[in-house]
Scaffold this motif. Sequence first.
Motif, mmCIF file in Angstrom:
data_model
loop_
_atom_site.group_PDB
_atom_site.id
_atom_site.type_symbol
_atom_site.label_atom_id
_atom_site.label_comp_id
_atom_site.label_asym_id
_atom_site.label_seq_id
_atom_site.Cartn_x
_atom_site.Cartn_y
_atom_site.Cartn_z
ATOM 1 N N SER A 15 0.840 -1.190 0.000
ATOM 2 C CA SER A 15 0.000 0.000 0.000
ATOM 3 C C SER A 15 0.877 1.243 0.000
ATOM 4 N N ILE A 16 0.329 2.299 -0.574
ATOM 5 C CA ILE A 16 1.049 3.558 -0.708
ATOM 6 C C ILE A 16 0.644 4.523 0.393
ATOM 7 N N CYS A 17 -0.647 4.526 0.716
ATOM 8 C CA CYS A 17 -1.130 5.390 1.795
ATOM 9 C C CYS A 17 -2.284 4.700 2.511
ATOM 10 N N ARG A 18 -2.721 5.275 3.621
ATOM 11 C CA ARG A 18 -3.753 4.635 4.445
ATOM 12 C C ARG A 18 -5.166 4.955 3.980
ATOM 13 N N ASN A 19 -5.342 5.908 3.084
ATOM 14 C CA ASN A 19 -6.676 6.184 2.551
ATOM 15 C C ASN A 19 -6.945 5.182 1.438
ATOM 16 N N HIS A 20 -7.968 4.352 1.626
ATOM 17 C CA HIS A 20 -8.208 3.248 0.689
ATOM 18 C C HIS A 20 -8.431 3.733 -0.746
ATOM 19 N N ALA B 176 1.332 1.144 -11.317
ATOM 20 C CA ALA B 176 1.527 -0.022 -12.192
ATOM 21 C C ALA B 176 1.520 0.404 -13.662
ATOM 22 N N ALA B 177 0.622 1.316 -14.023
ATOM 23 C CA ALA B 177 0.567 1.801 -15.409
ATOM 24 C C ALA B 177 1.842 2.547 -15.775
ATOM 25 N N ALA B 178 2.366 3.350 -14.852
ATOM 26 C CA ALA B 178 3.607 4.083 -15.108
ATOM 27 C C ALA B 178 4.771 3.119 -15.287
ATOM 28 N N GLU B 179 4.843 2.112 -14.429
ATOM 29 C CA GLU B 179 5.921 1.122 -14.530
ATOM 30 C C GLU B 179 5.855 0.397 -15.879
ATOM 31 N N ALA B 180 4.654 0.007 -16.295
ATOM 32 C CA ALA B 180 4.490 -0.693 -17.569
ATOM 33 C C ALA B 180 4.886 0.186 -18.754
ATOM 34 N N ALA B 181 4.690 1.506 -18.632
ATOM 35 C CA ALA B 181 4.993 2.431 -19.723
ATOM 36 C C ALA B 181 6.420 2.982 -19.642
ATOM 37 N N GLY B 182 7.173 2.589 -18.620
ATOM 38 C CA GLY B 182 8.538 3.076 -18.475
ATOM 39 C C GLY B 182 8.611 4.527 -18.010
ATOM 40 N N ILE B 183 7.603 4.965 -17.285
ATOM 41 C CA ILE B 183 7.546 6.336 -16.776
ATOM 42 C C ILE B 183 7.952 6.317 -15.304
ATOM 43 N N ARG B 184 8.906 7.160 -14.949
ATOM 44 C CA ARG B 184 9.336 7.233 -13.548
ATOM 45 C C ARG B 184 8.253 7.932 -12.730
ATOM 46 N N LEU B 185 7.895 7.336 -11.618
ATOM 47 C CA LEU B 185 6.833 7.871 -10.766
ATOM 48 C C LEU B 185 7.337 7.944 -9.333
ATOM 49 N N ASP B 186 7.303 9.147 -8.752
ATOM 50 C CA ASP B 186 7.680 9.350 -7.358
ATOM 51 C C ASP B 186 6.434 9.766 -6.600
ATOM 52 N N ILE B 187 6.122 9.041 -5.533
ATOM 53 C CA ILE B 187 4.913 9.318 -4.752
ATOM 54 C C ILE B 187 5.272 9.542 -3.290
ATOM 55 N N SER B 188 4.776 10.631 -2.760
ATOM 56 C CA SER B 188 4.822 10.890 -1.327
ATOM 57 C C SER B 188 3.381 11.174 -0.916
ATOM 58 N N ALA B 189 2.739 10.196 -0.299
ATOM 59 C CA ALA B 189 1.322 10.340 0.039
ATOM 60 C C ALA B 189 1.110 9.982 1.501
ATOM 61 N N ASN B 190 0.917 10.982 2.305
ATOM 62 C CA ASN B 190 0.641 10.785 3.719
ATOM 63 C C ASN B 190 -0.837 11.107 3.938
ATOM 64 N N LEU B 191 -1.681 10.177 3.541
ATOM 65 C CA LEU B 191 -3.130 10.371 3.614
ATOM 66 C C LEU B 191 -3.768 9.246 4.397
ATOM 67 N N SER B 192 -4.662 9.610 5.269
ATOM 68 C CA SER B 192 -5.517 8.611 5.912
ATOM 69 C C SER B 192 -6.944 9.052 5.634
ATOM 70 N N GLU B 193 -7.691 9.370 6.635
ATOM 71 C CA GLU B 193 -9.061 9.833 6.418
ATOM 72 C C GLU B 193 -9.017 11.252 5.848
ATOM 73 N N ILE B 194 -9.874 11.489 4.864
ATOM 74 C CA ILE B 194 -9.988 12.828 4.278
ATOM 75 C C ILE B 194 -11.401 13.309 4.574
ATOM 76 N N PRO B 195 -11.568 14.049 5.663
ATOM 77 C CA PRO B 195 -12.914 14.440 6.084
ATOM 78 C C PRO B 195 -13.608 15.331 5.062
ATOM 79 N N ASP B 196 -14.885 15.119 4.941
ATOM 80 C CA ASP B 196 -15.752 15.991 4.145
ATOM 81 C C ASP B 196 -15.497 15.953 2.639
ATOM 82 N N VAL B 197 -14.667 15.058 2.141
ATOM 83 C CA VAL B 197 -14.461 14.911 0.695
ATOM 84 C C VAL B 197 -14.967 13.524 0.320
ATOM 85 N N SER B 198 -15.914 13.470 -0.616
ATOM 86 C CA SER B 198 -16.504 12.174 -0.979
ATOM 87 C C SER B 198 -15.506 11.303 -1.732
#
Length: 176
Positions: free
Chosen positions: A37-42, A53-75
């Motif tokens: 998993s990348i972050c705690r928000n499902h 996975a799509a970036a890896e398959a296409a040979g695109i470098r992808l850097d992710i920094s995602a510190n997310l859990s619950e995101i209140p009030d956003v559907s």
Amino acid sequence: LPFLISFPRHTSHVDWKQLSFAPTNMIPEYIEGKEISICRNHIADVILRHYAAAAEAAGIRLDISANLSEIPDVSDMDLCIIFGNLLENALEACNGMEDGAGHVEIQAEMRGKQLVLQIQNTYQRDVILKEGKYYSTKHSGVGIGLSSVEKVVDKYHGIMRVSFDGIIFKVQILLF
């Protein structure tokens, strides 16, 4: 690693010896030592993993920094619109670039109850901006992705900034 296996109600005809297996055989990423998993928000996690996975398959470098859990009030639907459209656009912009030239960087975090998101990517096509609207590079007319994201940002009285310089296309979002 928790897992769930569901069996039919009538298990009298089940060969239990055939069902003896290690749960990790069902999850190749676990065996390979990949981050599951990348972050705690499902919702965000599923979308980020899909595009990773799509970036890896296409040979695109992808850097992710995602510190997310619950995101209140956003559907969940609005999160899908934001992350899905921006990542789809970013990977599309990187497609066809020379090996190693395509790069997407995602930074997402909660600051109190505010969602702070920045997605930037390399690109090589011309950005078509007319009267404050971004036009699609795939069809004639206004691009659906960015305009959909903008509507969601407006719904939450947020801020969306888009910038580009001929090399990097950047979208910054702040939702209150």
